[in-house]
Design a protein around this motif. Structure first.
Motif, PDB file in Angstrom:
ATOM      1  N   UNK A 175      -4.423  -8.837-115.609  1.00 35.19           N
ATOM      2  CA  UNK A 175      -5.221  -8.627-116.814  1.00 35.19           C
ATOM      3  C   UNK A 175      -6.177  -7.456-116.590  1.00 35.19           C
ATOM      4  N   UNK A 176      -6.463  -6.759-117.662  1.00 36.36           N
ATOM      5  CA  UNK A 176      -7.369  -5.611-117.568  1.00 36.36           C
ATOM      6  C   UNK A 176      -8.707  -5.969-116.966  1.00 36.36           C
ATOM      7  N   UNK A 177      -9.226  -7.134-117.313  1.00 36.31           N
ATOM      8  CA  UNK A 177     -10.515  -7.549-116.786  1.00 36.31           C
ATOM      9  C   UNK A 177     -10.498  -7.759-115.289  1.00 36.31           C
ATOM     10  N   UNK A 178      -9.416  -8.304-114.780  1.00 41.13           N
ATOM     11  CA  UNK A 178      -9.315  -8.529-113.332  1.00 41.13           C
ATOM     12  C   UNK A 178      -9.278  -7.200-112.588  1.00 41.13           C
ATOM     13  N   UNK A 179      -8.496  -6.254-113.097  1.00 37.80           N
ATOM     14  CA  UNK A 179      -8.421  -4.965-112.424  1.00 37.80           C
ATOM     15  C   UNK A 179      -9.749  -4.223-112.534  1.00 37.80           C
ATOM     16  N   UNK A 180     -10.365  -4.263-113.697  1.00 37.24           N
ATOM     17  CA  UNK A 180     -11.666  -3.609-113.874  1.00 37.24           C
ATOM     18  C   UNK A 180     -12.696  -4.200-112.917  1.00 37.24           C
ATOM     19  N   UNK A 181     -12.659  -5.526-112.758  1.00 35.29           N
ATOM     20  CA  UNK A 181     -13.565  -6.177-111.817  1.00 35.29           C
ATOM     21  C   UNK A 181     -13.312  -5.735-110.388  1.00 35.29           C
ATOM     22  N   UNK A 182     -12.052  -5.573-110.041  1.00 36.26           N
ATOM     23  CA  UNK A 182     -11.685  -5.087-108.717  1.00 36.26           C
ATOM     24  C   UNK A 182     -12.253  -3.684-108.491  1.00 36.26           C
ATOM     25  N   UNK A 183     -12.074  -2.828-109.472  1.00 42.29           N
ATOM     26  CA  UNK A 183     -12.539  -1.439-109.371  1.00 42.29           C
ATOM     27  C   UNK A 183     -14.051  -1.380-109.193  1.00 42.29           C
ATOM     28  N   UNK A 184     -14.773  -2.210-109.916  1.00 39.00           N
ATOM     29  CA  UNK A 184     -16.238  -2.159-109.817  1.00 39.00           C
ATOM     30  C   UNK A 184     -16.745  -2.662-108.473  1.00 39.00           C
ATOM     31  N   UNK A 185     -15.934  -3.428-107.734  1.00 37.66           N
ATOM     32  CA  UNK A 185     -16.356  -3.922-106.419  1.00 37.66           C
ATOM     33  C   UNK A 185     -16.102  -2.906-105.293  1.00 37.66           C
ATOM     34  N   UNK A 186     -15.406  -1.850-105.616  1.00 37.16           N
ATOM     35  CA  UNK A 186     -15.117  -0.838-104.596  1.00 37.16           C
ATOM     36  C   UNK A 186     -16.146   0.282-104.673  1.00 37.16           C
ATOM     37  N   UNK A 187     -16.509   0.866-103.520  1.00 32.26           N
ATOM     38  CA  UNK A 187     -17.479   1.961-103.525  1.00 32.26           C
ATOM     39  C   UNK A 187     -16.954   3.187-104.284  1.00 32.26           C
ATOM     40  N   UNK A 188     -17.856   4.059-104.604  1.00 36.01           N
ATOM     41  CA  UNK A 188     -17.554   5.262-105.382  1.00 36.01           C
ATOM     42  C   UNK A 188     -16.475   6.132-104.734  1.00 36.01           C
ATOM     43  N   UNK A 189     -16.400   6.158-103.411  1.00 37.08           N
ATOM     44  CA  UNK A 189     -15.417   7.030-102.765  1.00 37.08           C
ATOM     45  C   UNK A 189     -13.969   6.566-102.987  1.00 37.08           C
TER      46      UNK A 189
END
Length: 137
Positions: free
Chosen positions: A104-118
């Protein structure tokens, strides 16, 4: 998305055979599992096809995420998949893109926000429709 479709998508995008694609997917997901907390891994795993859950299974004592940057992420995938780092970077982008399509889009978006900017260079191509195909891995 079922398992065969997931693997076929990665194989097509990386321009390799399905057996090699399985190795590449598992190398990327196992590295991702190290970077996320145990709970985050389980949240993601529940949305992926059952055979991929094995690569995401957190080990004992892995409730806390390891803190490493994008360069180390790519280096770990390269070692696991026996690739050079530029090819591993391309593979990571493709696998992230396929994960994005599978969950789901929300799960992937949540994953992305937990990763550092690099990690942005690895993740942003996953957000673009029709990801560019990398060189053969």
């Amino acid at each position: 998305m079922n398992y065969d479709t997931f693997v076929d998508q990665v194989a097509r995008r990386v321009r390799t055979d399905p057996e090699r694609a399985v190795v590449l997917v598992h190398a990327t997901l196992a590295t991702l599992a190290e970077r996320l907390t145990g709970g985050e891994v389980l949240d993601l795993a529940t949305q992926l096809p059952a055979p991929l859950r094995l690569a995401l299974r957190p080990g004992p004592g892995t409730e806390a995420a390891e803190q490493f940057g994008a360069a180390e992420f790519v280096a770990r995938v390269a070692r696991r998949a026996e690739l050079d780092e530029p090819a591993a970077r391309d593979v990571v982008r493709v696998v992230f893109g396929t994960v994005h399509e599978a969950v789901s889009g929300g799960e992937f978006d949540g994953l992305v926000t937990r990763l550092p900017r690099d990690y942005r260079d690895l993740v942003e191509p996953a957000l673009a429709p029709g990801m560019a195909a990398p060189r053969r891995a």
